[in-house]
Design an enzyme around this catalytic site. Structure first.
Site, short mmCIF file in Angstrom:
data_model
loop_
_atom_site.label_atom_id
_atom_site.label_comp_id
_atom_site.label_asym_id
_atom_site.label_seq_id
_atom_site.Cartn_x
_atom_site.Cartn_y
_atom_site.Cartn_z
N TYR A 1 -6.22 7.02 3.62
CA TYR A 1 -6.38 5.94 2.65
C TYR A 1 -5.73 4.65 3.14
CZ TYR A 1 -5.29 2.64 -0.89
OH TYR A 1 -5.16 1.45 -1.52
N ASP B 1 -9.15 6.34 -2.49
CA ASP B 1 -8.03 6.81 -3.32
C ASP B 1 -8.59 7.46 -4.58
OD1 ASP B 1 -9.01 4.67 -4.69
OD2 ASP B 1 -7.06 3.95 -5.32
N GLU C 1 0.82 -1.21 0.00
CA GLU C 1 0.00 0.00 0.00
C GLU C 1 0.86 1.27 0.00
OE1 GLU C 1 -2.93 0.23 -0.74
OE2 GLU C 1 -3.66 -1.81 -0.49
#
Length: 362
Positions: A122, A140, A39
């Site tokens: 996020y 996102d 991520e």
DNA sequence: AATTCGGGGAA
DNA sequence: TTCCCAGAATT
């Protein structure tokens, strides 16, 4: 959202993701550490770009402990070329925090995980939903584009407050049974179907739920104001070598642009009062306290960042004596050079130097 | 709220 | 060329 059928939407989205999701290295398991690494790498960075970096990074640092104990220089080298280098410095800092204060277990609450360096709104939602099945929103760019079309939302997604609008919506419509596939499904949809310029609406699994498809406005959404133009900076850089072919490099400051990466001596060319060559020479003499000469221009190159552009004139030069070396100044052989992490702009400088060098031999 | 953080792929 | 990408930290 009166006519929006939440349950049917969730099911269509999740079923589609189950069948059509891409095979990606970070989807092989739900190890919170690996989800975390992926991520961070994927922030503002394309899947295809990340894949080789992810594979190499996990091979070098397979778990929390190995990254916590790793040398920062090695970690930066593994990130070389990926950009946004503060991401990996924050990642290692946060991993050390988890190693020391959480017994090496990635926390599973939004309050705890969002306190870790580099984990914003996020990433909080993506790690929690994917690794732990917690129904938190992970908004996102993909999600804002997809949802703005499905629900016909015309807020400017360039504004910071707009993300909060989408987070509130996701909290209402996220699947409590499978928040992982729900969040990933939205992102996957944005990546391969609901694309920015020409979305493939005829292939879309949630076409029946899409308001902008009904209205024919899918190409007008999302609304996004564009940013200003970038500044151009004239730079002069030099590859200084000694008589026994060692090269002078230095480490950039701990904060700011390209922090802690290595580079060749360079200056921003201020005026034409003195020549760029003159400015480069006096800068290098004062900075490294050595006597040196700047020779010919090897070439020029342009390097574009998101917010500025460097126009670099590249010189070669020679050192008559050796500078005092330290943690931030080194004289290295061609072989040793490969161990240090350089920004792409300085990789280009080095490439020009090598090309010039080989052309001299002919 | 606006700016600063990289780099590259695609239209 | 322009856009924008599985954004966060700083100002």
């Amino acid at each position: 959202m009166k006519d929006f059928k939440i349950n049917q939407f969730q099911q269509d989205l999740i079923t589609w993701f189950e069948h059509e999701q891409r095979i990606l290295p970070w989807r092989e398991d739900q190890d919170p550490y690996k989800v975390w690494v992926s991520e961070i790498m994927l922030q503002q960075t394309r899947v295809d770009t990340v894949i080789p970096y992810f594979l190499n990074f996990i091979k070098q640092f397979p778990n929390i402990e190995s990254l916590a104990n790793a040398d920062e220089e090695h970690v930066l080298k593994a990130w070389e070329g990926l950009g946004y280098y503060s991401r990996v410095r924050n990642l290692q800092s946060a991993v050390r925090e988890v190693h020391e204060n959480y017994g090496g277990i990635v926390p599973n609450t939004p309050e705890e995980i969002s306190k870790l360096k580099g984990i914003g709104p996020y990433t909080t939602g993506s790690i929690l939903s994917i690794a732990y099945g917690v129904p938190e929103p992970a908004v996102d760019g993909n999600v804002m584009r997809v949802l703005s079309r499905i629900l016909s939302i015309w807020d400017d997604i360039a504004k910071p407050k707009t993300r909060k609008i989408f987070e509130a919506i996701i909290r209402d419509i996220i699947s409590k049974e499978n928040p992982s596939f729900f969040n990933q499904g939205l992102m996957e949809l944005g990546a391969i179907v609901c694309t920015p310029s020409s979305p493939s609406c005829l292939l879309c699994p949630v076409q029946d739920h899409c308001q902008s498809f009904k209205d024919g406005t899918q190409k007008e959404l999302p609304v996004k104001t564009k940013k200003n133009i970038v500044k151009e900076l004239p730079m002069a850089a030099c590859v200084f070598v000694t008589d026994d072919d060692k090269v002078l490099i230095s480490k950039r400051p701990e904060t700011g642009l390209l922090a802690k990466l290595w580079e060749f001596p360079n200056v921003e060319v201020v005026k034409e009062l003195t020549s760029p060559k003159e400015q480069l020479m006096s800068f290098a003499e004062e900075t490294f306290n050595v006597s040196l000469q700047v020779d010919d221009v090897i070439g020029t190159l342009q390097h574009v960042f998101s917010h500025l552009t460097w126009n670099i004139t590249v010189y070669k030069g020679r050192l008559s004596n050796e500078p005092v070396q330290s943690d931030t100044v080194k004289l290295v052989t061609l072989e040793e050079l490969k161990q240090y992490a350089f920004p792409v702009s300085h990789q280009k400088i080095w490439k020009q130097y090598l090309e010039d060098k080989s052309s001299q031999l002919v």
